[in-house]
Design an enzyme around this catalytic site. Structure first.
Site, PDB file in Angstrom:
ATOM      1  CB  ALA A  21      -0.965  -0.097   1.207  1.00 51.47           C
ATOM      2  CD  GLN A  73      -4.129  -7.440  -1.835  1.00 49.44           C
ATOM      3  OE1 GLN A  73      -3.852  -6.576  -1.179  1.00 49.44           O
ATOM      4  NE2 GLN A  73      -3.547  -8.789  -1.335  1.00 49.44           N
ATOM      5  CB  CYS A 102      -4.847  -6.284   5.159  1.00 48.33           C
ATOM      6  SG  CYS A 102      -4.244  -4.636   5.705  1.00 48.33           S
ATOM      7  CG  ASN A 202       4.630 -12.514   1.628  1.00 47.06           C
ATOM      8  OD1 ASN A 202       3.931 -11.808   2.305  1.00 47.06           O
ATOM      9  ND2 ASN A 202       5.853 -11.791   1.222  1.00 47.06           N
TER      10      ASN A 202
HETATM   11  C1  LIG Z   1       4.407  -0.902   3.519  1.00 47.62           C
HETATM   12  C2  LIG Z   1       3.655  -2.038   3.186  1.00 47.62           C
HETATM   13  C3  LIG Z   1       2.434  -2.024   2.657  1.00 47.62           C
HETATM   14  C4  LIG Z   1       1.785  -3.181   2.535  1.00 47.62           C
HETATM   15  N1  LIG Z   1       0.571  -3.473   1.644  1.00 47.62           N
HETATM   16  C5  LIG Z   1      -0.248  -4.278   1.555  1.00 47.62           C
HETATM   17  C6  LIG Z   1      -1.246  -4.452   0.741  1.00 47.62           C
HETATM   18  O1  LIG Z   1      -1.689  -3.589   0.344  1.00 47.62           O
HETATM   19  N2  LIG Z   1      -1.922  -5.839   0.556  1.00 47.62           N
HETATM   20  C7  LIG Z   1      -1.622  -7.056   1.283  1.00 47.62           C
HETATM   21  O2  LIG Z   1      -1.936  -8.096   0.989  1.00 47.62           O
HETATM   22  N3  LIG Z   1      -0.159  -6.748   1.918  1.00 47.62           N
HETATM   23  C8  LIG Z   1       0.336  -5.761   2.107  1.00 47.62           C
HETATM   24  N4  LIG Z   1       1.416  -5.889   2.848  1.00 47.62           N
HETATM   25  C9  LIG Z   1       2.080  -6.868   3.289  1.00 47.62           C
HETATM   26  C10 LIG Z   1       3.049  -7.453   2.217  1.00 47.62           C
HETATM   27  O3  LIG Z   1       2.402  -7.539   1.020  1.00 47.62           O
HETATM   28  C11 LIG Z   1       3.846  -8.634   2.610  1.00 47.62           C
HETATM   29  O4  LIG Z   1       3.005  -9.841   2.856  1.00 47.62           O
HETATM   30  C12 LIG Z   1       4.702  -8.566   3.738  1.00 47.62           C
HETATM   31  O5  LIG Z   1       5.492  -7.410   3.931  1.00 47.62           O
HETATM   32  C13 LIG Z   1       5.317  -9.689   4.426  1.00 47.62           C
HETATM   33  O6  LIG Z   1       6.461  -9.874   3.271  1.00 47.62           O
HETATM   34  P1  LIG Z   1       8.301  -9.340   3.632  1.00 47.62           P
HETATM   35  O7  LIG Z   1       8.624 -10.063   4.703  1.00 47.62           O
HETATM   36  O8  LIG Z   1       8.600  -9.651   2.262  1.00 47.62           O
HETATM   37  O9  LIG Z   1       8.013  -7.846   3.568  1.00 47.62           O
HETATM   38  C14 LIG Z   1       2.145  -4.487   2.898  1.00 47.62           C
HETATM   39  C15 LIG Z   1       3.396  -4.314   3.654  1.00 47.62           C
HETATM   40  C16 LIG Z   1       4.015  -3.275   3.791  1.00 47.62           C
HETATM   41  C17 LIG Z   1       5.535  -3.172   4.209  1.00 47.62           C
END
Ligand SMILES: Cc1cc2nc3c(=O)[nH]c(=O)nc-3n(C[C@H](O)[C@H](O)[C@H](O)COP(=O)(O)O)c2cc1C
Length: 326
Positions: A21, A73, A102, A202
């Protein structure tokens, strides 16, 4: 090159840019694609906003042919609204993803995001109705469960698959932990063994070695990267090179980072249709993230927060050029 099929969509490669986001504008998605992401997600978009024809929601769902395949999404709690929104944005999407992960209050308080996992059959109803409303494949992004006490990922993944989901993405943490603790990759393997659609792993992939380890330990089809790409789209280049040939590319120098930042700004101007205010906010935000790991980054971030146009931002960034990434 490996190819994974999500419904009728061919994903050429193993790396996915996570939905983020406020970050995943078309420019950022394109840059990540150029660096090696095989599939990119938009940020989450409010299904109610799409159905109302809200300009912000529709703008967030704007995609470009150059970034395809792209997954759009949606978040929401009502099957009827989700399916109407999906039909509305279908032409812009190769894949429609349902956000069931989320944990942010503004989303869960409406029963959306990870709150959906409290009612697995409800997720089944949403998936079934969305699948019935569109021709594009529909996927679901889940967590381990709504809470540590209720880790129902296997049940939810199986229900989503039977309802017609074409892939399952798992952020391997429960909803109540936010980003706390380590992601539990063993759950990714369990889902992979329990469903026959592709599984997207993930959580906590930060380095090429993490990426290779996730593929090996969990057997997942695709690896989704979120935070490690913030300010560092190069992570896709490092990961793809490592899993394809075992070569470990060095971290970027400051001048390589600056080259990527300039490219991001170029794509931003071309594709993001920014307003003047958002333009500077976007450039500052990304420039600050691009200093992460660079020597002198802390000072640069303070200065960058005061820069008020593109040239000022690039000038502050270039003060880091004599230094290298730690
Ligand atoms: C700044 C930010 C925004 C995110 N926005 C979304 C989103 O819009 N939709 C979603 O399903 N997950 C969102 N997430 C979660 C990520 O898609 C992901 O699942 C999470 O960061 C874990 O992966 P990572 O360890 O590689 O960061 C967001 C995470 C962050 C840090």
């Amino acid at each position: 090159m490996d190819c994974v099929r999500i419904g009728n969509v061919e994903v050429r490669g193993r790396l996915v840019l996570a939905p983020l986001a406020d970050i995943n504008k078309p420019s950022f998605r394109l840059l990540c694609k150029e660096k090696g992401a095989a599939l990119v997600y938009t940020e989450m978009i409010n299904a109610e906003g799409v159905v109302r024809g809200g300009s912000r929601s529709l703008d967030l769902a704007r995609t470009l042919s150059a970034e395809r395949p792209v997954s759009v999404q949606l978040f929401g709690s009502r099957a009827g609204t989700m399916s109407k929104a999906a039909a509305e944005i279908e032409k812009r999407a190769d894949i429609i993803d349902i956000n069931a992960g989320c944990y942010v209050h503004r989303v869960t308080k409406q029963g959306a995001g990870c709150a959906l996992m409290k009612n697995p059959q409800g997720i089944g109803d949403i998936v079934r109705e969305v699948v019935g409303a569109v021709k594009t494949p529909v996927t679901v992004k889940i967590r381990l469960g709504p809470s540590r006490k209720n880790r129902n990922y296997l049940e939810v993944a199986k229900i989503a698959e039977s309802a017609g989901a074409s892939a399952i993405a798992l952020h391997a943490r429960s909803g109540d932990t936010g980003f706390g603790g380590a992601a539990d990759w063993s759950a990714i393997r369990e889902i992979k063994e329990a469903v026959s659609v592709p599984v997207i792993g993930n959580g906590d992939v930060r380095t090429p070695q993490d990426c290779a380890r996730m593929l090996e330990e969990t057997g997942c089809d695709l690896v989704m990267i979120g935070r490690a790409a913030l300010g560092n789209p190069h992570v896709f280049e490092q990961c793809s090179r490592f899993i394809e040939s075992g070569e470990l590319l060095p971290a970027q120098t400051a001048s390589e980072r600056m080259k990527d930042l300039r490219r991001l700004f170029e794509l931003h101007e071309k594709y993001d249709r920014p307003s003047t205010h958002n333009d500077v906010v976007f450039m500052r935000q990304h420039a600050m993230m691009f200093t992460t790991g660079l020597e002198g980054g802390v000072v640069a971030r303070t200065r960058l927060s005061n820069a008020d146009d593109r040239n000022g931002i690039l000038k502050e960034f270039s003060s880091l050029l004599s230094r290298t990434v730690r």
